[in-house]
Structure formats: structure tokens, C-alpha cells
Scaffold this motif. Structure first.
Motif, PDB file in Angstrom:
ATOM      1  N   ASP A  76      -4.317  13.863   2.611  1.00 29.64           N
ATOM      2  CA  ASP A  76      -5.753  13.653   2.435  1.00 29.64           C
ATOM      3  C   ASP A  76      -6.315  12.555   3.346  1.00 29.64           C
ATOM      4  O   ASP A  76      -7.389  12.010   3.086  1.00 29.64           O
ATOM      5  N   ALA A  77      -5.622  12.267   4.422  1.00 35.37           N
ATOM      6  CA  ALA A  77      -6.044  11.206   5.342  1.00 35.37           C
ATOM      7  C   ALA A  77      -7.403  11.489   5.967  1.00 35.37           C
ATOM      8  O   ALA A  77      -8.137  10.554   6.296  1.00 35.37           O
ATOM      9  N   SER A 128      -3.054  -1.546   5.454  1.00 34.78           N
ATOM     10  CA  SER A 128      -2.564  -1.701   4.078  1.00 34.78           C
ATOM     11  C   SER A 128      -1.323  -0.861   3.831  1.00 34.78           C
ATOM     12  O   SER A 128      -0.400  -1.283   3.136  1.00 34.78           O
ATOM     13  N   ILE A 129      -1.303   0.324   4.399  1.00 31.54           N
ATOM     14  CA  ILE A 129      -0.138   1.205   4.244  1.00 31.54           C
ATOM     15  C   ILE A 129       1.033   0.687   5.064  1.00 31.54           C
ATOM     16  O   ILE A 129       2.166   0.616   4.587  1.00 31.54           O
ATOM     17  N   HIS A 130       0.767   0.295   6.298  1.00 30.00           N
ATOM     18  CA  HIS A 130       1.852  -0.175   7.169  1.00 30.00           C
ATOM     19  C   HIS A 130       2.548  -1.414   6.600  1.00 30.00           C
ATOM     20  O   HIS A 130       3.773  -1.534   6.684  1.00 30.00           O
ATOM     21  N   ARG A 174      -0.361   7.735  -3.624  1.00 30.58           N
ATOM     22  CA  ARG A 174      -0.303   8.223  -5.014  1.00 30.58           C
ATOM     23  C   ARG A 174       0.520   9.495  -5.104  1.00 30.58           C
ATOM     24  O   ARG A 174      -0.004  10.557  -5.330  1.00 30.58           O
ATOM     25  N   GLY A 175       1.761   9.438  -4.897  1.00 36.65           N
ATOM     26  CA  GLY A 175       2.616  10.607  -5.047  1.00 36.65           C
ATOM     27  C   GLY A 175       2.111  11.840  -4.310  1.00 36.65           C
ATOM     28  O   GLY A 175       0.973  11.890  -3.869  1.00 36.65           O
ATOM     29  N   SER A 176       2.933  12.818  -4.167  1.00 36.25           N
ATOM     30  CA  SER A 176       2.597  14.069  -3.482  1.00 36.25           C
ATOM     31  C   SER A 176       1.980  13.829  -2.107  1.00 36.25           C
ATOM     32  O   SER A 176       1.114  14.574  -1.664  1.00 36.25           O
ATOM     33  N   GLU A 189      -3.143  -0.480 -10.472  1.00 41.58           N
ATOM     34  CA  GLU A 189      -2.964  -0.386  -9.016  1.00 41.58           C
ATOM     35  C   GLU A 189      -3.469  -1.657  -8.327  1.00 41.58           C
ATOM     36  O   GLU A 189      -2.837  -2.159  -7.396  1.00 41.58           O
ATOM     37  N   THR A 190      -4.589  -2.187  -8.816  1.00 45.56           N
ATOM     38  CA  THR A 190      -5.130  -3.428  -8.261  1.00 45.56           C
ATOM     39  C   THR A 190      -4.144  -4.577  -8.460  1.00 45.56           C
ATOM     40  O   THR A 190      -3.881  -5.354  -7.534  1.00 45.56           O
TER      41      THR A 190
END
Length: 75
Positions: free
Chosen positions: A21-22, A36-38, A45-47, A60-61
Motif C-alpha cells: 500500500d505504499a 521511519s521504516i528504515h 502492519r502485517g501482510s 502503536e504510538t
């Protein structure tokens, strides 16, 4: 202050494409989302999704804040 910004490579935005979903990430947010991902603050969120159009939960926060403080050697 955190020093995490220096760890993000120039091609980090391209790494967003590994999430299904990027394309839903707004153009203005792509660089911050990729950073943030790197750095591991956000893992998705899974899948293989990051759910950029969904609301973030309190849990999550809290997880993101804990990771930020730990990676910054503040806790």
C-alpha cells in the motif's frame, strides 16, 4: 538530537515500494515514512502493509516512542 536522520540512505524512499500500500503514502510524507521504516521505528502492519490512511493506535504510538527513545540512547 536523535542522530537517526544520519542513518537514512538516499534511496530509502525506493524501499517503500516493498509495501503493497505504499502508493497511498502522500508525496509530502514519503521521505519521513521511508526514514521511519528504515530506522526501524515503524515496521508496518502485517501482510506487508503500512496502512498510511489508517489511524494509529495508542499502543502503536507507545511502541514507536519507545523505539525512538531506545535507539537514541535516551532510555
Amino acid at each position: 538530537m536523535t542522530g537517526l536522520n544520519s542513518q537514512v540512505p538516499a534511496n530509502a524512499v525506493q524501499q517503500l515500494s516493498s509495501f503493497s500500500d505504499a502508493v497511498q503514502v502522500a508525496d509530502w510524507a514519503k521521505e519521513a515514512a521511508a526514514a521511519s521504516i528504515h530506522t526501524g521505528l515503524v515496521t508496518g502492519r502485517g501482510s506487508n502493509t503500512i496502512a498510511p490512511l489508517q489511524s494509529i493506535t495508542r499502543a502503536e504510538t507507545a511502541t514507536i516512542l519507545r523505539r525512538l527513545l531506545q535507539q537514541s540512547d535516551l532510555i
